[in-house]
Scaffold this motif. Sequence first.
Motif, PDB file in Angstrom:
ATOM      1  N   HIS A 432      15.986 -15.311 -22.356  1.00 41.96           N
ATOM      2  CA  HIS A 432      16.716 -14.950 -21.148  1.00 41.96           C
ATOM      3  C   HIS A 432      16.288 -13.569 -20.688  1.00 41.96           C
ATOM      4  CE1 HIS A 432      19.935 -15.114 -18.221  1.00 41.96           C
ATOM      5  NE2 HIS A 432      20.247 -13.876 -18.547  1.00 41.96           N
ATOM      6  N   VAL A 433      16.040 -13.471 -19.399  1.00 41.17           N
ATOM      7  CA  VAL A 433      15.743 -12.183 -18.787  1.00 41.17           C
ATOM      8  C   VAL A 433      16.989 -11.731 -18.047  1.00 41.17           C
ATOM      9  CG1 VAL A 433      14.303 -10.924 -17.157  1.00 41.17           C
ATOM     10  CG2 VAL A 433      13.303 -12.737 -18.568  1.00 41.17           C
ATOM     11  N   ARG A 439      13.362  -1.623 -18.699  1.00 38.65           N
ATOM     12  CA  ARG A 439      14.007  -0.719 -19.660  1.00 38.65           C
ATOM     13  C   ARG A 439      15.392  -1.234 -20.049  1.00 38.65           C
ATOM     14  NH1 ARG A 439      13.246   3.501 -17.218  1.00 38.65           N
ATOM     15  NH2 ARG A 439      11.834   4.734 -18.531  1.00 38.65           N
ATOM     16  N   ASP A 440      16.181  -1.674 -19.066  1.00 36.39           N
ATOM     17  CA  ASP A 440      17.525  -2.200 -19.349  1.00 36.39           C
ATOM     18  C   ASP A 440      17.452  -3.400 -20.287  1.00 36.39           C
ATOM     19  OD1 ASP A 440      18.651  -0.319 -17.652  1.00 36.39           O
ATOM     20  OD2 ASP A 440      18.599  -1.663 -15.914  1.00 36.39           O
ATOM     21  N   ASN A 441      16.469  -4.287 -20.075  1.00 38.05           N
ATOM     22  CA  ASN A 441      16.328  -5.475 -20.905  1.00 38.05           C
ATOM     23  C   ASN A 441      16.006  -5.129 -22.353  1.00 38.05           C
ATOM     24  OD1 ASN A 441      16.096  -8.531 -19.719  1.00 38.05           O
ATOM     25  ND2 ASN A 441      15.961  -6.982 -18.104  1.00 38.05           N
ATOM     26  N   GLU A 476      12.558  -3.672 -11.397  1.00 42.56           N
ATOM     27  CA  GLU A 476      13.698  -4.575 -11.421  1.00 42.56           C
ATOM     28  C   GLU A 476      13.239  -6.005 -11.719  1.00 42.56           C
ATOM     29  OE1 GLU A 476      16.960  -4.060 -11.097  1.00 42.56           O
ATOM     30  OE2 GLU A 476      16.825  -1.895 -10.786  1.00 42.56           O
ATOM     31  N   LEU A 477      13.991  -6.677 -12.582  1.00 42.52           N
ATOM     32  CA  LEU A 477      13.682  -8.051 -12.950  1.00 42.52           C
ATOM     33  C   LEU A 477      14.791  -8.989 -12.483  1.00 42.52           C
ATOM     34  CD1 LEU A 477      12.480  -7.526 -16.640  1.00 42.52           C
ATOM     35  CD2 LEU A 477      11.094  -7.556 -14.565  1.00 42.52           C
ATOM     36  N   GLY A 478      14.455 -10.270 -12.381  1.00 40.15           N
ATOM     37  CA  GLY A 478      15.473 -11.264 -12.036  1.00 40.15           C
ATOM     38  C   GLY A 478      15.652 -11.416 -10.552  1.00 40.15           C
ATOM     39  N   LEU A 492       8.856 -10.372 -23.910  1.00 43.53           N
ATOM     40  CA  LEU A 492       9.921  -9.380 -23.753  1.00 43.53           C
ATOM     41  C   LEU A 492      11.040  -9.616 -24.771  1.00 43.53           C
ATOM     42  CD1 LEU A 492      10.678  -6.985 -21.909  1.00 43.53           C
ATOM     43  CD2 LEU A 492      11.958  -8.588 -20.490  1.00 43.53           C
ATOM     44  N   ALA A 493      11.355 -10.876 -25.026  1.00 44.52           N
ATOM     45  CA  ALA A 493      12.390 -11.193 -26.013  1.00 44.52           C
ATOM     46  C   ALA A 493      11.955 -10.758 -27.417  1.00 44.52           C
ATOM     47  CB  ALA A 493      12.686 -12.691 -25.994  1.00 44.52           C
TER      48      ALA A 493
END
Length: 585
Positions: A432-433, A439-441, A476-478, A492-493
């Motif tokens: 999940h993204v 950075r937040d992720n 920004e992602l998503g 990323l996970a």
Amino acid sequence: MTAKTEAAPAGLPIAGPAEVRKAAVGLMGQDRRAVAVMLILNGLAAAAGLGGPWLLGKIIDDVRGGAGVGHVNRLALGILCFALAQLLLGRFARYAAHRFGERTLARIRERFVERSLVLPASVVERAGIGDLLTRGTSDVATVGTTLRDAGPEVSVAMVQILLILVAMLAVNPLLGVCGLLCLSGIWFATRWYLRRAHAGYLKEGAANSALIEILTSTAAGARTVEALGLQERRITATAEAVERCRATRTYTLNLRTVLFPVVEFSYVAPVAAILLLGATLRDTGTVTTGAVVACALYFWKLSEPMDKILLWLDQIQRSNASFARVEGIGQVDAPPVTGADRPQDDQLDVVDVRYAYQGERDVLHGVDLTVRPGERLAVVGPSGAGKSTLGRLLAGAERPRTGRVTVGQVPVAELDPAQLRRHVVLVSQEHHVFLGTVRDNLLIADPSATDEDLRAVLAAVDIDWVDELPDGLDTELGSGGLRLDAQQAQQLALARVILADPHTLILDEATSLLDPATARHTERSLAAVLKGRTVIAIAHRLHTAHDADRVAVMDGGRMTELGSHEELLAAGRGYAALWKSWHGA
């Protein structure tokens, strides 16, 4: 009724009536000052509303007694002052109630999120994401509407009704009792409604959850549905879910069509009875015309607050059912830690484990395994052999039907979530993204990590595409931002897990979405970064087994072989056959 938790059909638990009351009292106890201010202001507003009818009755009696215009004007001015006081006090009472409602709703939302985050994954999977989603959106919103709108209106109306009844009995007890008897129809109709409404709204909420579950699962698996030609079956299932929603809503609507006509008739009956009885009593000199008018006006004024209560009664019943569903999240048992307070070490032990999914036969049969701290173990075998199920048991996501799965002599499934994640983390091929920046992720895993730490873990999983992004780590992602493909999301996970730094990492096809060359390089990089940590890799790519310290072979829910790559090749059994097949020999 008892506090026993009601079972939701194929969903998460529903809190019982006593539990709902306890939760509501607890929320009010957290803001006692606001509750006291609301009660005082509502009481004063209701008291101010009593002055007008009393003064009007006095004007009638005084005029009949020969009072002058000046006296009548002063009493009329008093009626105006009482009306103005009621308006202002009612306004401040509603303002205080709205503030209380918003603060309480914020607490409900925060508590719901906290409880949802610690729910066992197996519980959510069995209940369905649609049930949790419905509770967190529409059910919480329904409770919010009640707190923000229905709560203030009903609290004001109840105080008004109480004081009006007291004033009516004080003006003339006989007329007051007569009016109350004529209101009995409302009591019987309301009781009939309440005995049926709660169960009706619970069924409506469950039907909504089932519909959301079907819609979300169909949307998420749209490609699979299309590939397998399941469109008609999914359309039929959706139509059946819609029909269940319609039936439950029709039932609650029918309840209202019985309640409201009885209520409307019950408003007219008391006023007519008071006027008829009052005319008779006035002729005998028992009451004055002003007293009859005052009582009739009080009953006429009674219809306004009662209308508000009955208007919101449907919303309150809906909210009561929604609050029971929201509070039901807290009824999911959080297993206590048994034995030692914390694991003695990081050794994983699987002892004679058998496991079956709900209502099905065993998929694991007497599995025994010991994973030593710092060991790299590969779990291989054909599809359906039980590899992923074993991984979920090792990660505490499921409980064995019989046998034990422990870390440091403590059952894995009985560790609290925070403690469990310090010891064991499961990484599957589903990633999940989160909305936010790169950075937040990453900081979700370790909020104290520096940019140097973040770049180190990105390098460990071969992420070189972050530097090419327009804002680097701040991209920004998503939704509304960059959408990562499946391979990038998986990388990323993995970086997030490395940053969390658990002692035992279970990789269930965690690099399956990477191309073979990238996957092999990533796994070797992971092995270097996680040196000294326990790594359990569940994979179809046998190069993972080649690099492991030991290989466990699963077949038909049983562990058929266990040893190093060389030992198993020399044994010439199932693993050797898999290896030859994988190499095309």
